[in-house]
Design an enzyme around this catalytic site. Structure first.
Site, PDB file in Angstrom:
ATOM      1  N   HIS A 140      -6.887 -11.562  -0.378  1.00  8.56           N
ATOM      2  CA  HIS A 140      -5.834 -10.965   0.443  1.00  8.56           C
ATOM      3  C   HIS A 140      -6.440  -9.974   1.468  1.00  8.56           C
ATOM      4  CE1 HIS A 140      -1.565  -9.578   0.900  1.00  8.56           C
ATOM      5  NE2 HIS A 140      -2.199  -8.533   1.389  1.00  8.56           N
ATOM      6  N   GLU A 141      -7.236  -9.049   0.951  1.00  9.60           N
ATOM      7  CA  GLU A 141      -7.811  -8.022   1.846  1.00  9.60           C
ATOM      8  C   GLU A 141      -8.821  -8.635   2.819  1.00  9.60           C
ATOM      9  OE1 GLU A 141      -6.390  -5.225   2.069  1.00  9.60           O
ATOM     10  OE2 GLU A 141      -5.212  -5.506   0.261  1.00  9.60           O
TER      11      GLU A 141
ATOM     12  N   HIS B  13      -6.998  -9.825   5.919  1.00  2.00           N
ATOM     13  CA  HIS B  13      -6.745  -8.742   6.890  1.00  2.00           C
ATOM     14  C   HIS B  13      -8.032  -8.379   7.641  1.00  2.00           C
ATOM     15  CE1 HIS B  13      -2.753  -7.863   5.419  1.00  2.00           C
ATOM     16  NE2 HIS B  13      -3.150  -7.434   4.236  1.00  2.00           N
TER      17      HIS B  13
ATOM     18  N   ASP C 182       3.291  -5.679   3.343  1.00  2.61           N
ATOM     19  CA  ASP C 182       2.898  -6.283   4.630  1.00  2.61           C
ATOM     20  C   ASP C 182       4.117  -6.886   5.330  1.00  2.61           C
ATOM     21  OD1 ASP C 182       0.320  -5.735   3.890  1.00  2.61           O
ATOM     22  OD2 ASP C 182      -0.175  -7.774   3.299  1.00  2.61           O
TER      23      ASP C 182
END
Length: 313
Positions: free
Chosen positions: A128-129, A132, A204
């Protein structure tokens, strides 16, 4: 004898004041005190670090640049946190790293060292990170990446930190769209790698939807609706209640607003998916490294991926 008397009052909610209070002869002058800008923050940091021993290498301007939106109280808190952190590590003086860590602590809450994540959760957070972080390098309009971490903090399982280089007062439509694309990168990365989405993207989605709605209703950035402000923001007289939005448009327009907001989000999400799909190998590499190291600086991410911040895609 009321000669020489000056009456001063302060409020956080000027929108709720009775106009009769503000007429000439009562309160003649309104002085708006905004949150401090970068120069102001640097000066406030100087005041709060006066009694703290700082190491030679500390650059308060750099700390000020990482703290847009901080109030004076937030900055005081930050300096105290940094001093405590240095003391805990038996340091003679407060280093740049103590201040950096304190910025994150004030922004996100303390690291949850006791929160043991399962291997699976750690992998999801890492994917997930990484979504980004990789998009922050692939999208030229987004602020540069400072740090990415999968150590839980506050309510977040991990976080990607991209503070602005300077205080921003204006955003272009292109920059807002890029920001929304980056915000949706976490969810897009999950879908690409897990063929599944998780609840990790809740915040988000909230932020991205809020941004898209403001683009349509407040900034006149929807081609279908044109240069209109839709909805009047009404401050309620009862403090503590949310500011209500009065609907000054038809049901038909409400329907178009919803469609336009969805269009912005869908386009941004598709762009996030496409960019990440084209860099699958980099996404995997970053995610695996993050899984092992848990925290990476922007510089380390660039080195691992061999990507300099691009100016165009």
């Amino acid at each position: 004898g009321q000669q020489g008397l000056i009456l001063i009052a302060a409020t956080n909610r000027p929108d709720t004041l009775d106009p009769a209070l503000l007429r000439p002869g009562r309160f003649d002058r309104t002085i708006i005190i905004n949150l401090p800008d970068i120069k102001g923050r640097e000066e406030i940091l100087k005041v709060h670090t006066r009694k703290i021993k700082l190491s030679e290498t500390v650059n308060l301007k750099s700390v000020a640049s990482q703290t847009p939106g901080f109030s004076g109280a937030d900055l005081a808190n930050l300096c105290n946190e940094a001093a405590l952190m240095a003391a805990r590590n038996n340091k003679e003086a407060v280093d740049e790293i103590d201040l950096d860590k304190s910025v994150e602590r004030v922004l996100m809450g303390p690291e949850k060292k006791s929160h043991i994540m399962s291997k699976k959760e750690k992998e999801i957070t890492s994917l997930h990170e990484s979504g980004h972080a990789l998009l922050s390098l692939l999208l030229p309009e987004v602020n540069p990446l400072k740090k990415v971490s999968i150590i839980p903090r506050g309510l977040a399982g991990g976080y990607t930190f991209t503070p602005p280089l300077e205080d921003r007062h204006y955003w272009t439509k292109k920059e807002l769209l890029a920001e929304i694309t980056m915000i949706l990168g976490g969810r897009a990365s999950e879908e690409l790698n897990l063929n599944e989405v998780t609840t990790g993207a809740q915040n988000d989605l909230e932020v991205a939807t809020g941004m898209a709605r403001r683009m349509v209703t407040q900034f006149g950035m929807s081609e279908r609706l044109g240069n209109l402000t839709l909805g009047r923001r009404e401050g309620l007289v009862f403090l503590g209640r949310d500011i209500m939005e009065e609907k000054n448009y038809s049901e038909q327009t409400a329907h178009v607003i919803d469609e336009e907001v969805k269009q912005i989000i869908d386009d941004a999400y598709n762009k996030a998916l496409e960019l990440l799909k084209n860099s699958q190998d980099k996404l995997k590499l970053l995610s695996n490294t993050l899984l092992e190291k848990e925290v990476l600086s922007g510089e380390e991410v660039k080195k691992i991926l061999g990507i300099e911040k691009s100016d165009s895609i």
